[in-house]
Enzyme design. Structure first.
Site, PDB file in Angstrom:
ATOM      1  N   ASP A 225       9.927   5.389 -10.330  1.00  0.00           N
ATOM      2  CA  ASP A 225       9.283   6.093 -11.817  1.00  0.00           C
ATOM      3  C   ASP A 225       9.466   6.994 -12.030  1.00  0.00           C
ATOM      4  O   ASP A 225       9.963   7.802 -13.671  1.00  0.00           O
ATOM      5  CB  ASP A 225       7.097   6.091 -11.499  1.00  0.00           C
ATOM      6  CG  ASP A 225       7.038   5.122 -12.151  1.00  0.00           C
ATOM      7  OD1 ASP A 225       7.644   3.796 -12.700  1.00  0.00           O
ATOM      8  OD2 ASP A 225       5.782   4.949 -12.117  1.00  0.00           O
TER       9      ASP A 225
ATOM     10  N   LYS B  46      -0.885  -4.356  -3.128  1.00  0.00           N
ATOM     11  CA  LYS B  46      -2.154  -3.582  -2.740  1.00  0.00           C
ATOM     12  C   LYS B  46      -2.330  -2.363  -3.458  1.00  0.00           C
ATOM     13  O   LYS B  46      -1.984  -1.855  -3.326  1.00  0.00           O
ATOM     14  CB  LYS B  46      -2.257  -3.276  -1.064  1.00  0.00           C
ATOM     15  CG  LYS B  46      -3.901  -2.665  -0.865  1.00  0.00           C
ATOM     16  CD  LYS B  46      -4.156  -2.990   0.920  1.00  0.00           C
ATOM     17  CE  LYS B  46      -5.711  -2.322   0.838  1.00  0.00           C
ATOM     18  NZ  LYS B  46      -4.921  -1.479   1.180  1.00  0.00           N
TER      19      LYS B  46
ATOM     20  N   SER C 267       0.890  -1.731   0.008  1.00  0.00           N
ATOM     21  CA  SER C 267       0.247   0.247   0.242  1.00  0.00           C
ATOM     22  C   SER C 267       0.762   1.009  -0.263  1.00  0.00           C
ATOM     23  O   SER C 267       1.445   1.636  -0.985  1.00  0.00           O
ATOM     24  CB  SER C 267      -1.050  -0.039   1.059  1.00  0.00           C
ATOM     25  OG  SER C 267      -1.896   0.947   0.799  1.00  0.00           O
TER      26      SER C 267
END
Length: 449
Positions: free
Chosen positions: A303, A317, A292
């Protein structure tokens, strides 16, 4: 004349749709009312004919829990007791063992032990099943009952019986309860490198990480060689704190976006100018217990090319839960959105794939221990883009970098191979000219998601 005819035809067509739409809505409502009538019939039958007298409140809560459990593993109803437990998890402390647990088919399953707690020191692992407490079988009981039994006065003992997949015999452990201080952030300096361990994303975690960076600088009297952000076995927590931690290491760019059921339900979070780590190399450690909020941080820094992600594939998740108050003491925790990394990836089911896969060689059972992830949970949300990591993770080819045994590492004084490998990688990065992980240009998003 012709255009008037067409306008009239379109208008008549639109009007003709109104009764059809109204009828469809009416049919839907009638179906719902019929189902509610059926529910009340069952409720009354249970009240009047069940072999023992039953509590109405218990029946209704059971029905609500069943309804939410049919949706996904993370939506739930919180009563006053659950509220108190939630506050304890995010703000307070308690006497206990330091375990995050869930329930699966009537069994209590370990999500992760908290570092430096009795459970962690006893060697309890993610994916273990707790079958007995003080010799009493707890299978089939509620999760709340099991948690209540494990908590207790500091200094008191409790015996746990653990079933570990891959082991033939149960494991009996006697643990002594302690005050579990829920400090979300810990830091230390190793070989001139700042190591920041985030246990959970609770209130003020972002501020605590920034304070940890200042404390590391102060203890060294200078900036460190780099930073390791340890998110292993971190089950997640507050979205805002995940954004805050990511922002600590980013100069600019998107951190995460969340998207709800409707097309326009999109919210994006961006970094504010100012990288507290001043562009120094950063490695993020993750494993199957990183979930999460941990995956939001790892995905954002990966990224944006701000950090190397190292370790094992994370939990997977990729959904957001919203607290919807129902009264002063009750609320609905409902899955309302999915979240996406800056490049548009959903981590649901697939998790964050590390840039460098590093097994935990210092764990003698790491090859045989099953990994417990979101995709193992019943009724988990399905990722729109199906991912299959099985072939990669079951690759049996030996990597010469990871050939040492746990015993060999112990003789060298290495008790945490993943951390040791990250420390050496930071040192190598810093030794190269321009070796720091550079702040990236804005991530190019794919045309479609």
């Amino acid at each position: 004349m012709k255009s008037n005819f067409f306008r009239g035809a379109v208008a008549l067509g639109a009007l003709a749709l109104i009764p059809a739409t109204t009828a469809a809505l009416a049919d839907g409502e009638a179906s719902s009312y019929k189902a509610l009538d059926e529910f009340m019939d069952v409720f009354q039958k249970v009240r009047s004919d069940y072999v023992e007298k039953v509590d109405d409140e218990k029946l209704i809560k059971g029905a609500i829990d069943g309804m939410l459990a049919s949706l996904d593993p993370h939506s739930s109803f919180l009563d006053a007791r659950d509220f108190q437990n939630l506050r304890t998890q995010t703000e307070g402390s308690y006497g206990g063992l330091g375990l995050s647990v869930t329930q699966e088919d009537g069994a209590v399953k370990v999500i992760a032990p908290t570092q430096d707690t009795p459970a962690w020191r006893a060697g309890i692992k993610a994916g273990d099943y707790i079958t007995h407490l003080d010799g009493q079988l707890i299978y089939g009981g509620t999760l709340d009952e099991a948690v209540d039994k494990m908590r207790g006065a500091p200094g008191t003992q409790i015996k746990l019986t653990i079933v570990r997949p891959g082991r033939d015999k149960p494991i009996d452990l006697t643990l002594t309860r302690e005050i579990i201080q829920l400090k979300p952030v810990k830091w230390e300096v190793k070989n001139g490198i700042g190591v920041i361990n985030i246990v959970s994303f609770s209130a003020n975690t972002g501020a605590d990480v920034r304070q940890a960076i200042r404390s590391i600088d102060k203890s060294l009297g200078r900036k460190p060689t780099g930073y390791i952000l340890d998110l292993r076995s971190n089950p997640g927590g507050l979205l805002d704190e995940a954004v805050s931690v990511s922002d600590t290491f980013l100069e600019r760019g998107e951190i995460v976006s969340q998207r709800g059921r409707n097309k326009g339900d999109v919210e994006r979070y961006y970094a504010k100018p100012g990288d507290d780590a001043r562009g120094l190399p950063v490695i993020v450690l993750v494993d199957a217990g990183s979930a999460s909020a941990s995956e939001i941080v790892a995905g954002a820094l990966q990224d944006q090319h701000r950090a190397l992600v190292m370790g094992e594939r994370s939990f997977g998740k990729g959904s957001v839960q919203t607290m919807l108050p129902l009264s002063n003491t009750t609320a609905l925790k409902l899955t309302t959105a999915r979240y996406y990394t800056p490049s548009g990836r959903s981590v649901q089911e697939g998790g964050i794939e590390p840039d460098v896969r590093v097994p935990q060689l210092s764990d003698p059972d790491y090859k045989n221990r099953p990994k417990f992830r979101e995709s193992d949970l019943r009724r988990h949300l399905i990722n729109e883009i199906k991912t299959d990591n099985a072939a990669l993770e079951e690759d049996s080819k030996d990597d010469p970098r990871f050939a040492a045994t746990a015993e060999e590492l112990k003789k060298k004084g290495i008790e945490d191979f993943q951390l040791d490998y990250a420390l050496k990688t930071i040192a190598r990065l810093a030794a190269k000219p321009g070796g720091a992980v550079a702040q990236a240009a804005p991530v190019r998003k794919p045309a479609t998601h």
